[in-house]
Design an enzyme around this catalytic site. Structure first.
Site, short mmCIF file in Angstrom:
data_model
loop_
_atom_site.label_atom_id
_atom_site.label_comp_id
_atom_site.label_asym_id
_atom_site.label_seq_id
_atom_site.Cartn_x
_atom_site.Cartn_y
_atom_site.Cartn_z
N GLU A 175 -53.37 55.05 48.62
CA GLU A 175 -54.36 55.90 49.26
C GLU A 175 -55.73 55.77 48.59
O GLU A 175 -56.55 56.69 48.63
CB GLU A 175 -53.88 57.34 49.25
CG GLU A 175 -52.58 57.52 50.02
CD GLU A 175 -52.03 58.94 49.93
OE1 GLU A 175 -52.63 59.84 50.52
OE2 GLU A 175 -51.01 59.14 49.27
N LYS B 93 -37.42 59.45 54.01
CA LYS B 93 -38.71 59.47 53.32
C LYS B 93 -38.52 59.21 51.82
O LYS B 93 -37.62 59.77 51.21
CB LYS B 93 -39.37 60.85 53.46
CG LYS B 93 -39.53 61.36 54.86
CD LYS B 93 -40.14 62.76 54.87
CE LYS B 93 -40.32 63.31 56.27
NZ LYS B 93 -40.93 64.67 56.27
N SER C 244 -49.01 60.55 52.48
CA SER C 244 -49.61 59.88 53.65
C SER C 244 -48.62 59.10 54.51
O SER C 244 -48.94 58.06 55.07
CB SER C 244 -50.74 58.95 53.20
OG SER C 244 -51.87 59.71 52.89
N ALA D 219 -40.73 70.30 67.63
CA ALA D 219 -41.57 71.43 67.25
C ALA D 219 -43.04 71.04 67.27
O ALA D 219 -43.38 69.85 67.27
CB ALA D 219 -41.19 71.92 65.85
N SER E 243 -61.48 66.17 57.56
CA SER E 243 -60.08 66.40 57.20
C SER E 243 -59.66 67.82 57.57
O SER E 243 -60.49 68.73 57.68
CB SER E 243 -59.87 66.18 55.70
OG SER E 243 -60.10 64.84 55.34
#
Length: 348
Positions: free
Chosen positions: A16, A179, A185, A220, A320
């Site tokens: 990132e 994950k 990110s 959701a 953001s």
């Protein structure tokens, strides 16, 4: 009156890196506006992708161009620029591993200088999805079903892996999400719908991290809330992210136009109040400080709200979600940056 020297620490050794540069550019701009200009002097400190620290003209140029430095490999990583000794408050805006995971926070703690954001514990728990979810469970916060998995379970024993997949299918069913536990990110994340995709996703996630989390999928709305403060934090209005992709992956998150932000979210007042209260609970559960963005799943059909994760150093460009939610709560970007510096000094 002398201006307080703010060390704006950006770049870093993670995927990132470019996001960090953009966040730092926005913060530097905010510190040059209004009263901030008279109270603060910004000293940019850039960490290249190979870990070398730069200040002065090089760091200023990186902020100006927003282009990462072409790194050399023959320099010492631990020779800090002389300007570092002048810094009175650090503003680290390093996203991902080696930036928001407690490592840099520990270094700044040893420097005995105030710094913006969570300390070592809050940062480490905020980036480790397994530790985070354990803390949420202890605090009684509802969340989706999940399983914690380790790299040895995936790679070390061919006889164990099929049984692991059997257990995941029985516990979570499809679709589910795989994950890496310690990456931000959406890096290394995959949505899986069958056994073959599950095996591939587990193998891929294990290449990023030795600890992996598998979560049950849920239909959701994805909503978020921003938190600001230390011992008496406040919650912002609730925002919502909508997108057309299968899930909120890296490309969707950082490609302009692929995701839409709705602030405030069009949800019932009672649901918004519940999300705000849960955000403050989550902030306390991981011992966060200064700032955090807390992400939720809102299941409209049943009225359920499930916590997804907390991000103790969210993206910080002017567009953001974190600063936008505070702007909608009557805290404009320059004032938000000022408050974060003051909270850092207060906590120190």
């Amino acid at each position: 009156m002398a201006r307080t020297k703010i060390g704006l620490l950006f770049g870093g050794c993670s995927g990132e890196h470019e996001v960090s540069i953009n966040s730092a550019k926005a913060i530097a701009s905010a510190l040059a506006q209004g009263d901030n200009l008279y109270h603060y002097e910004v000293i940019p400190v850039y960490i290249a992708k190979n870990g070398i620290w730069y200040a002065g003209d090089i760091a200023h140029n990186i902020l100006k161009t927003k282009q990462p430095l072409e790194v050399e490999t023959n320099q010492s990583r631990w020779q800090f620029p002389p300007l570092v000794s002048e810094i009175e408050v650090w503003f680290p805006i390093l996203h991902g591993p080696n930036g928001e995971d407690g490592t840099v926070q520990g270094l700044l703690q040893l420097m005995q200088v105030p710094y913006v954001g969570s300390g070592v514990l809050g940062s480490a728990m905020g980036i480790d999805k397994i530790a985070m979810k354990t803390a949420f469970a202890e605090a009684g916060l509802p969340q989706v079903k999940y399983m914690a998995v380790t790299r040895p379970q995936i790679w070390s024993n061919p006889c164990v892996f099929p049984k692991l997949c059997d257990e995941i299918e029985a516990t979570l069913d499809y679709p589910c999400f795989v994950k890496p536990a310690n990456l931000g990110s959406s890096v290394g994340i995959a949505k899986v719908r069958n056994r073959q995709e599950l095996e591939t996703a587990l193998d891929n996630a294990a290449s990023y991290d030795r600890r992996i989390i598998v979560e049950a999928g849920v239909v959701a709305r994805e909503v978020e809330c921003a938190v600001l403060g230390n011992d008496d934090p406040k919650a912002s209005v609730v925002g919502e992210i909508s997108f057309n992709s299968d899930f909120y992956d890296y490309e969707t998150k950082y490609t302009e136009g692929l995701a839409q932000l709705h602030i405030p979210a069009q949800i019932p007042d009672a649901i918004a109040a519940k999300i705000q209260a849960m955000s403050l609970q989550a902030f306390a559960a991981v011992d966060a400080a200064g700032l955090a963005r807390v992400d939720f799943f809102y299941i409209e059909a049943t009225g359920e709200v499930l916590i997804n994760e907390i991000n103790t150093l969210p993206g910080f460009t002017a567009t953001s979600m974190y600063p936008q939610m505070w702007a909608a709560t009557n805290v404009p970007f320059p004032e938000l940056v000022n408050r974060l510096i003051q909270f850092a000094i207060e906590r120190h």
